[in-house]
Structures are given as structure tokens and as C-alpha cells.
Design an enzyme around this catalytic site. Sequence first.
Site, PDB file in Angstrom:
ATOM      1  N   GLY A 212       8.102  -5.058  -3.116  1.00  0.00           N
ATOM      2  CA  GLY A 212       9.289  -4.265  -3.227  1.00  0.00           C
ATOM      3  C   GLY A 212       8.749  -2.807  -1.461  1.00  0.00           C
ATOM      4  O   GLY A 212       8.306  -3.404  -0.666  1.00  0.00           O
ATOM      5  N   ASN A 213       9.278  -1.713  -1.631  1.00  0.00           N
ATOM      6  CA  ASN A 213       9.161  -0.356  -0.676  1.00  0.00           C
ATOM      7  C   ASN A 213       9.185   0.387  -1.189  1.00  0.00           C
ATOM      8  O   ASN A 213      10.046   0.687  -2.232  1.00  0.00           O
ATOM      9  CB  ASN A 213       9.577  -1.198   0.766  1.00  0.00           C
ATOM     10  CG  ASN A 213      11.120  -0.449   0.518  1.00  0.00           C
ATOM     11  OD1 ASN A 213      11.628  -0.316   0.329  1.00  0.00           O
ATOM     12  ND2 ASN A 213      11.934  -1.795   0.571  1.00  0.00           N
ATOM     13  N   ARG A 214       8.852   1.560  -0.576  1.00  0.00           N
ATOM     14  CA  ARG A 214       8.765   2.470  -1.312  1.00  0.00           C
ATOM     15  C   ARG A 214      10.070   3.693  -0.980  1.00  0.00           C
ATOM     16  O   ARG A 214       9.912   4.953  -1.126  1.00  0.00           O
ATOM     17  CB  ARG A 214       7.910   3.645  -0.204  1.00  0.00           C
ATOM     18  CG  ARG A 214       6.228   3.895  -0.334  1.00  0.00           C
ATOM     19  CD  ARG A 214       5.424   4.225   0.855  1.00  0.00           C
ATOM     20  NE  ARG A 214       5.709   5.710   1.336  1.00  0.00           N
ATOM     21  CZ  ARG A 214       5.484   6.493   2.228  1.00  0.00           C
ATOM     22  NH1 ARG A 214       4.889   5.981   3.191  1.00  0.00           N
ATOM     23  NH2 ARG A 214       5.676   7.434   2.678  1.00  0.00           N
TER      24      ARG A 214
END
Length: 416
Positions: A212-214
Site C-alpha cells: 500500500g502507500n501513505r
Amino acid sequence: MTAESTRPRVVLGVGGGIAAYKVAELLRLLTESGHDVRVVPTRAALEFVGAPTWAALSGHPVATDVWADVHEVPHVRIGQGADLVLVAPATADLLARAAHGLADDLLTTTLLTARCPVVMAPAMHTEMWLHPATVANVATLRERGVEVLEPASGRLTGADTGPGRLPEPAGIFAAARRALAGRTAARDLAGRHVVVSAGGTREHLDPVRFLGNRSSGRQGWALASTAAARGARVTLVAANVALPEPSGVTVVPVVSAEELRGAVLAAAADADAVVMAAAVADFRPRDTQDTKIKKGAGEPDSVALVRTADVLAEVARAPRVRPGLVVVGFAAETGDAEGDALAHGRAKLATKGADLLVVNEVGGRGHPTGFEGAQNAAVVLGADGSRTDVPLGPKEALADTVWDLVRARWTDPKDR
Ligand code: CTP
């Protein structure tokens, strides 16, 4: 109002609903961005949040009735001196009293004497919002030019859900800023359908793990709520965003890049603009396990990745169903030996085939922008060679600039 102030003067009317506690945050957003705010709670509002809180956060004394400081004629002066009257939460009772012109406390007398824009942010139980009496009162107020925001949908006090939640403070703040800028009446995106993607995709390795990512989704949320406030029909394709739904927006929840692609392409079919603010994974695991990957015998020593489809490029390159479809991408860039962040942005704009690219320089020169914060700074590059610098400010300000630029690029008549 304080005579010395040249700051925009806002009267913040607080109604007697549990959502009053959220209005303390709205007050902070207003004061911290340089507004001179006078809080006028109703008597019932003080049952929820007391006068000391409002006085301390606003820096002004607080009164609810017309009998305090009578020599200053506050029931007339406060409204006359305001640049904006903002009411939150606007309860069913307060909407009714305002619609009928009652003047039985300081807030309702202020509403009668104010000649500035009035914005009301309702909050109440769904049944009360949908009751014909409230519907009629809201219609009356809107006919008179009051901007009554749509309440958000979601969990209400108690176990029930439905329309009636107070819109998020950031959304009310954005509406207040627009009203102060004289743009309330400019529902300049009315008749348009816009699609915004927001958040960050998750690419599952197994049932519990993902790549995933921020991305928090805040910029996409700001784009959706400002477009809705400016009259657009908005489809918000939301990838794993924990924020409450913005009001007046159709939210399509997705998880992976492939789901996001499907939702964006479907909504784009009759759209006037597609704004890809989501952080979409460029790669996903080649294999997804149905059961949790365990340590020990047979454990993987690497994860094979495959490329995901580039949704922005696909939308931008597809034959445009609507001739006027405007496609906007976002890019977080850093400078390197090959060139600065903007040079990379220009190259990306051309490769993707978008009309506009919002370039965030990340990690550069001291302050990172983008991601979780409420603020953002960017440069918006146009395929026509244009460049628009947006200084560090609320994500709603960047969102408004994006919509201004999109609007300027629509060539087809507003026929829907
Ligand atoms: N984007 C997309 N589909 C992808 C990846 C990105 O639609 N699979 C969109 C994003 O929503 C964003 C824009 O493309 O609007 C830029 O994303 P970015 O990741 O910066 O660009 P990339 O093409 O992935 O370039 P880089 O190699 O620099 O990561």
C-alpha cells in the site's frame, strides 16, 4: 465587532446539537487562517459546549441573548458588521426559526440584520432532515440566497445512520472561504459530472497483507467537496480512505488498482472531467495467496511483481466520449540528476497524455507537501504549456484552482 480589525469578520452561530463539539475545530480553522470570529451560540448550544470554550478559542466575549451589553445594541450591530454569518450545527429548530424570521435570541436577530452571505451547515437525525417541514424551511432559506449545505451521510448519534451528520469542519471551512470570496452564487460547475479518485490502492499478497502507500485521501476529498459546493455532480472513487464521506457526493469504494480502474472508467463514460488524485500502485504481486503466508518450510524468499494498468494514461488516451473531457493527473516528484521536479512533471504530462498535471515537489527544500497534512503546495502544468503556482495553503485552495483550470478548458456548451 472589533473596530480595529481589518480581518474578515465571521459570525459563527452555534446551534444546540451534539455536533457543536466539532464546531470548536471549525472555529480554530477560521481563527488560525486570519478570520476575526465572533461566536453566537444559542442557549441550547451552551448545554453541549460551554461559553468559556467559545470565548477562549475566538478571543471574544460570548452572549446568547440580546440583554448583554445592551448599550452596544448587539442584536443589530453583530449582524450589520459581519462579512459572513456561518451557522453550525444548524438544527431543525434553528432552520425553522431562521426560515420564519423569528427573532427570539441573539443568533436569530443577527440572521435578520445580516446583509452578508449566510452559510448554514445542518446536523440532525435523518427523520428530522427528511421531514416535510424541514424540507420546506430549507427550500425557503435557499430561495432567499442562504447557502444551506447538504448534511453528510453516516453514523449519527446513537446506532442509526443516514443523511444528517454535520459536514466535516474542513468542508464547512471551504464553503465559508468561498462565500467570503463572493463565490457562493457562482455554482460554476453546475450541470457537469466530475470524477475524482482519492486515497491509495492496496494490492493484496494474502488475506492479511498488502502493498500500500501513505495517501490519506485528503486532497481527493477536498477536490470532491469543492466541486460539489460549486454545483457539480461528483463521483468520488475512494481507495481505502478513513475520512467521513463528503456531503453531496457519490462515493464508490475500491481497494485495488484494478478495482479503481473499473470504477473510474465506468464513471468516466459520461464525465466532463476526471481528476486522478489517488496514489495508484504501479505494481501488484503476481500471485495472491488465498491463505496467510506462513514462516517456515515453503516460505517465499521474494515477491514477484507485475505492472498494473495506468488508469490516468488509459482515460487520457481513450477516444474521448465527451469531446470536452478534461483529464487531470497528480504527480509527487523529486529533482535528480536528470532534471528538477518540474522537468519530470512536464515529461510525465506528455507521456500520460493528460490535460493538466498537479506537481507536488516532495521532500524538497525543507517542507514535504502532499500526503497526510491539511495543507498542500503545487505547480499545475498544462499540456498547452501553461504553469500555475499554488502556494502552501489548505487543500481546498489547491482544489479550487484545479477546478478553475478545468473549467477554463471545457469547450463544449453546458448542455446537461
Ligand atoms: N496513476 C494511474 N494508474 C497507475 C499509476 C498512477 O492512474 N497505475 C496516476 C495517478 O493517479 C496520478 C498519476 O498517474 O494521477 C501519476 O502517478 P505517478 O505514480 O507519479 O506516475 P507514474 O506513471 O507511476 O510514474 P513514476 O514512474 O514516476 O512512479
